[in-house]
Design a protein around this motif. Structure first.
Motif, short mmCIF file in Angstrom:
data_model
loop_
_atom_site.label_atom_id
_atom_site.label_comp_id
_atom_site.label_asym_id
_atom_site.label_seq_id
_atom_site.Cartn_x
_atom_site.Cartn_y
_atom_site.Cartn_z
N GLY A 181 3.24 4.00 1.08
CA GLY A 181 4.15 3.95 2.21
C GLY A 181 5.03 2.71 2.21
N SER B 265 6.32 -10.93 10.29
CA SER B 265 7.30 -10.64 9.24
C SER B 265 8.39 -11.69 9.37
CB SER B 265 7.90 -9.25 9.43
OG SER B 265 6.94 -8.26 9.18
N PHE C 173 -4.85 -6.06 13.63
CA PHE C 173 -3.59 -5.61 13.06
C PHE C 173 -2.82 -4.95 14.20
CE2 PHE C 173 -6.64 -5.57 9.53
CZ PHE C 173 -5.98 -6.41 8.64
N THR D 252 4.31 -0.54 2.77
CA THR D 252 4.07 -1.64 3.70
C THR D 252 3.00 -2.57 3.13
OG1 THR D 252 3.61 -2.20 6.01
CG2 THR D 252 2.27 -0.46 5.05
N ARG E 11 0.91 -4.37 14.36
CA ARG E 11 2.07 -3.53 14.03
C ARG E 11 2.34 -3.60 12.54
NH1 ARG E 11 3.43 -7.02 17.64
NH2 ARG E 11 3.95 -5.45 19.19
N LYS E 12 3.08 -2.63 12.09
CA LYS E 12 3.44 -2.52 10.68
C LYS E 12 4.41 -3.66 10.32
CE LYS E 12 5.69 0.81 7.62
NZ LYS E 12 6.24 2.16 7.55
N PRO E 13 4.15 -4.37 9.21
CA PRO E 13 5.08 -5.40 8.77
C PRO E 13 6.44 -4.80 8.41
CG PRO E 13 2.99 -5.61 7.62
CD PRO E 13 2.96 -4.30 8.36
N ALA F 103 9.60 -3.94 6.31
CA ALA F 103 9.76 -3.67 4.87
C ALA F 103 10.63 -4.75 4.22
CB ALA F 103 10.38 -2.30 4.66
N VAL G 200 2.60 -9.37 13.58
CA VAL G 200 2.02 -8.27 12.81
C VAL G 200 0.50 -8.24 13.02
CG1 VAL G 200 1.58 -7.49 10.44
CG2 VAL G 200 3.86 -8.29 11.10
N ARG H 181 0.85 -1.18 0.00
CA ARG H 181 0.00 0.00 0.00
C ARG H 181 0.89 1.23 0.00
NH1 ARG H 181 -3.20 1.50 4.86
NH2 ARG H 181 -2.45 3.47 4.16
#
Length: 146
Positions: A49, A120, A88, A51, A90-92, A94, A127, A47
């Motif tokens: 950004g 991740s 959800f 992520t 945390r952010k996965p 990169a 995540v 998406r």
């Protein structure tokens, strides 16, 4: 619970019956009561950004849980999700694939309940967490006609 389909059989089933997801998703292993599946993260999963987007995370959870259930009941293509909850957390990370670790919590004749923790690759913190209920269609007699 006994394993009816191993990782190789599940991947062959996905390739045959769900080719639209088979290139991105793979069942890596079934160890004891835990099935591990991988999302091979590509640009299509990102998406703005950079992520991994929520729909891709949800798809991994759904496919992994579906496969965890099929590993116990065999290739029932018409088993369907009837309830799903996802958190959800945390952010996965990169540039890393995502892994789902799934357990079947209850397997009945008509319903199965399972959970997946999404990570991740290489990261210790999850995540996302997902729980799903699947409806299992009744078995058809072998000599019945549809």
């Amino acid at each position: 619970m006994d394993i009816v389909m191993d990782a190789q059989a599940l991947n062959a089933f996905l390739a045959r019956d769900f080719p639209q997801v088979a290139d991105d998703h793979v069942v890596e292993a079934i160890n004891g009561d835990v099935l591990t599946a991988r999302l091979r993260v590509a640009d299509a999963h990102l998406r703005p950004g950079g992520t991994v987007g929520g729909p891709s995370i949800f798809a991994l959870a759904d496919i992994a849980i579906y496969c965890a259930i099929l590993s116990r009941i065999g290739p029932v293509a018409l088993a369907v999700t009837t309830n799903a909850t996802i958190d959800f957390m945390r952010k996965p990370a990169a540039g890393r694939d995502l892994l789902a670790r799934c357990r079947v919590l209850k397997l009945g004749r008509s319903l199965a309940v399972a959970e997946a923790m999404i990570f991740s690759d290489g990261a210790p913190e999850p995540v996302a967490r997902c729980s799903m209920t699947y409806s299992i269609p009744p078995k058809q007699p072998e000599n019945s006609r549809l």
